[in-house]
Design a protein around this motif. Structure first.
Motif, mmCIF file in Angstrom:
data_model
loop_
_atom_site.group_PDB
_atom_site.id
_atom_site.type_symbol
_atom_site.label_atom_id
_atom_site.label_comp_id
_atom_site.label_asym_id
_atom_site.label_seq_id
_atom_site.Cartn_x
_atom_site.Cartn_y
_atom_site.Cartn_z
ATOM 1 N N ALA A 116 -31.490 23.108 7.867
ATOM 2 C CA ALA A 116 -30.084 22.967 8.240
ATOM 3 C C ALA A 116 -29.391 21.969 7.317
ATOM 4 O O ALA A 116 -30.031 21.208 6.596
ATOM 5 C CB ALA A 116 -29.982 22.493 9.690
ATOM 6 N N GLY A 117 -28.068 21.989 7.376
ATOM 7 C CA GLY A 117 -27.303 20.997 6.630
ATOM 8 C C GLY A 117 -27.011 21.416 5.201
ATOM 9 O O GLY A 117 -27.411 22.492 4.745
ATOM 10 N N PRO A 118 -26.329 20.562 4.459
ATOM 11 C CA PRO A 118 -25.932 20.892 3.087
ATOM 12 C C PRO A 118 -27.136 21.030 2.165
ATOM 13 O O PRO A 118 -28.172 20.381 2.357
ATOM 14 C CB PRO A 118 -25.052 19.711 2.669
ATOM 15 C CG PRO A 118 -25.447 18.596 3.581
ATOM 16 C CD PRO A 118 -25.848 19.230 4.870
ATOM 17 N N ALA A 119 -26.992 21.883 1.159
ATOM 18 C CA ALA A 119 -28.057 22.117 0.182
ATOM 19 C C ALA A 119 -27.898 21.209 -1.031
ATOM 20 O O ALA A 119 -28.461 21.502 -2.101
ATOM 21 C CB ALA A 119 -28.059 23.576 -0.255
ATOM 22 N N VAL A 149 -38.059 26.216 -1.054
ATOM 23 C CA VAL A 149 -36.816 25.582 -1.493
ATOM 24 C C VAL A 149 -35.709 25.824 -0.472
ATOM 25 O O VAL A 149 -34.813 24.992 -0.302
ATOM 26 C CB VAL A 149 -36.405 26.078 -2.895
ATOM 27 C CG1 VAL A 149 -35.149 25.374 -3.381
ATOM 28 C CG2 VAL A 149 -37.546 25.870 -3.892
ATOM 29 N N ALA A 150 -35.784 26.952 0.232
ATOM 30 C CA ALA A 150 -34.849 27.176 1.337
ATOM 31 C C ALA A 150 -35.120 26.207 2.487
ATOM 32 O O ALA A 150 -34.280 26.052 3.378
ATOM 33 C CB ALA A 150 -34.944 28.615 1.820
ATOM 34 N N ALA A 162 -36.472 20.310 9.069
ATOM 35 C CA ALA A 162 -35.222 20.276 9.823
ATOM 36 C C ALA A 162 -34.017 20.298 8.891
ATOM 37 O O ALA A 162 -33.022 20.971 9.158
ATOM 38 C CB ALA A 162 -35.180 19.038 10.714
ATOM 39 N N THR A 163 -34.095 19.560 7.787
ATOM 40 C CA THR A 163 -33.003 19.480 6.818
ATOM 41 C C THR A 163 -33.583 19.500 5.417
ATOM 42 O O THR A 163 -34.798 19.301 5.218
ATOM 43 C CB THR A 163 -32.191 18.178 6.989
ATOM 44 O OG1 THR A 163 -33.050 17.056 6.689
ATOM 45 C CG2 THR A 163 -31.648 18.043 8.407
ATOM 46 N N HIS A 164 -32.733 19.711 4.421
ATOM 47 C CA HIS A 164 -33.205 19.698 3.033
ATOM 48 C C HIS A 164 -33.682 18.302 2.620
ATOM 49 O O HIS A 164 -34.587 18.189 1.780
ATOM 50 C CB HIS A 164 -32.099 20.177 2.098
ATOM 51 C CG HIS A 164 -31.892 21.656 2.126
ATOM 52 N ND1 HIS A 164 -32.791 22.544 1.585
ATOM 53 C CD2 HIS A 164 -30.887 22.402 2.659
ATOM 54 C CE1 HIS A 164 -32.352 23.784 1.753
ATOM 55 N NE2 HIS A 164 -31.212 23.727 2.412
ATOM 56 N N ALA A 180 -30.410 22.199 -3.939
ATOM 57 C CA ALA A 180 -31.446 23.185 -3.615
ATOM 58 C C ALA A 180 -30.860 24.586 -3.735
ATOM 59 O O ALA A 180 -29.821 24.887 -3.138
ATOM 60 C CB ALA A 180 -31.980 22.957 -2.208
ATOM 61 N N ALA A 181 -31.519 25.439 -4.528
ATOM 62 C CA ALA A 181 -31.114 26.841 -4.661
ATOM 63 C C ALA A 181 -32.329 27.687 -4.296
ATOM 64 O O ALA A 181 -33.145 28.022 -5.158
ATOM 65 C CB ALA A 181 -30.638 27.134 -6.078
ATOM 66 N N GLY A 182 -32.473 28.005 -3.011
ATOM 67 C CA GLY A 182 -33.646 28.719 -2.547
ATOM 68 C C GLY A 182 -33.289 29.951 -1.744
ATOM 69 O O GLY A 182 -32.247 30.001 -1.094
ATOM 70 N N ARG A 183 -34.179 30.959 -1.803
ATOM 71 C CA ARG A 183 -33.981 32.165 -1.005
ATOM 72 C C ARG A 183 -35.334 32.626 -0.482
ATOM 73 O O ARG A 183 -36.276 32.859 -1.255
ATOM 74 C CB ARG A 183 -33.348 33.274 -1.821
ATOM 75 C CG ARG A 183 -32.798 34.411 -0.962
ATOM 76 C CD ARG A 183 -32.275 35.539 -1.811
ATOM 77 N NE ARG A 183 -33.345 36.423 -2.242
ATOM 78 C CZ ARG A 183 -33.175 37.422 -3.106
ATOM 79 N NH1 ARG A 183 -32.003 37.623 -3.667
ATOM 80 N NH2 ARG A 183 -34.192 38.192 -3.441
ATOM 81 N N SER A 184 -35.444 32.745 0.815
ATOM 82 C CA SER A 184 -36.686 33.203 1.415
ATOM 83 C C SER A 184 -36.994 34.621 0.950
ATOM 84 O O SER A 184 -36.118 35.487 0.914
ATOM 85 C CB SER A 184 -36.566 33.172 2.945
ATOM 86 O OG SER A 184 -37.773 33.551 3.546
ATOM 87 N N GLY A 185 -38.244 34.855 0.561
ATOM 88 C CA GLY A 185 -38.666 36.181 0.119
ATOM 89 C C GLY A 185 -38.475 36.453 -1.355
ATOM 90 O O GLY A 185 -38.813 37.534 -1.836
#
Length: 241
Positions: free
Chosen positions: A35-38, A59-60, A65-67, A91-96
């Motif tokens: 959660a929260g800002p990346a 990375v996501a 709980a937070t980045h 953080a630039a993350g994408r699950s999968g």
């Protein structure tokens, strides 16, 4: 040769591995991203270092709980400790995401310089049985694409997660995927010296279920802290060198 030998050994187990994979997908809880800002900043003295962390579900921030308490925050904190400087992180993350799919993340980066880059990928390429040579080529293209956006920053290639230790995976699926992950990590180790200002941190794991979150697949906040400390220290070494 290792890839062919593993494929030959795993072939008779394919029906069982397929059934185990379906079972794992059904029973593994789907956890939200952090959660929260990346993006954020870790305090220090002097001019801030600009850190970019790009990759898959780690990375996501799945499992944190937070980045700030996930992988990116852990790397930033370690980099700040090692250099004494503030660290402004993104953080630039994408699950999968696989390494090839992460090219879309690189293409969407803001046109802003970075002083340090960490890349965390490998689980999804392991799951789709990507060949080590093609995986390495995908990562090399990704590094070039990131540098085209942020400049010639030092890059650390994080370890392909040691899937032979994942509590969520039953045997023999755990052993087969673990062996595949090691092949991809070996390919990263061979790739890093061929790229400028690039280092690879090899896969490792400390014993203990506490390093995994509730799904038995992603790191816990303690796991992220351990991984981030290693990656941040390696980035600091590259920067000061």
């Amino acid at each position: 040769m290792k890839t062919r030998a593993l494929a030959a050994a795993a072939f008779p187990l394919l029906p069982l591995l397929f059934a185990q994979g379906r079972w794992v997908r059904r029973r593994t809880p789907i956890l939200p991203s952090a959660a929260g800002p990346a993006e954020g900043i870790v305090a220090g003295q002097g001019e801030p270092l600009r850190l970019l962390v790009l990759g898959e579900s780690t990375v996501a921030g799945i499992g944190a709980a937070t980045h700030e308490r996930g992988l990116t925050g852990a790397i930033a904190a370690a980099l700040a400790r090692a250099t004494g400087r503030p660290v402004r992180w993104r953080a630039a993350g994408r699950s999968g995401a696989s390494a090839r799919q992460a090219m879309a993340l690189a293409a969407n980066l803001p046109d802003e310089p970075a002083d340090a880059v960490a890349i965390a990928l490998g689980v999804n390429d392991t799951l789709c049985f990507r060949r080590p040579s093609r995986w390495a080529a995908d990562v090399a293209r990704l590094v070039a694409a990131i540098r085209a956006r942020v400049g010639s920053a030092p890059v650390v290639l994080g370890p392909v997660p040691p899937m032979h230790e994942f509590p969520a995976l039953p045997q023999p699926l755990r052993a087969v995927l673990g062996a595949r992950a090691r092949l991809l990590d070996d390919a990263l180790a061979r790739l890093a010296p061929r790229l400028p200002a690039t280092a690879h941190v090899p896969a490792w794991v400390e014993p203990g279920r506490h390093l995994f979150c509730d799904d038995g697949f992603h790191p816990s906040e303690a796991g992220y802290a351990a991984i981030g400390a290693r990656l941040g220290a390696e980035l600091a070494r590259l920067i000061t060198r």
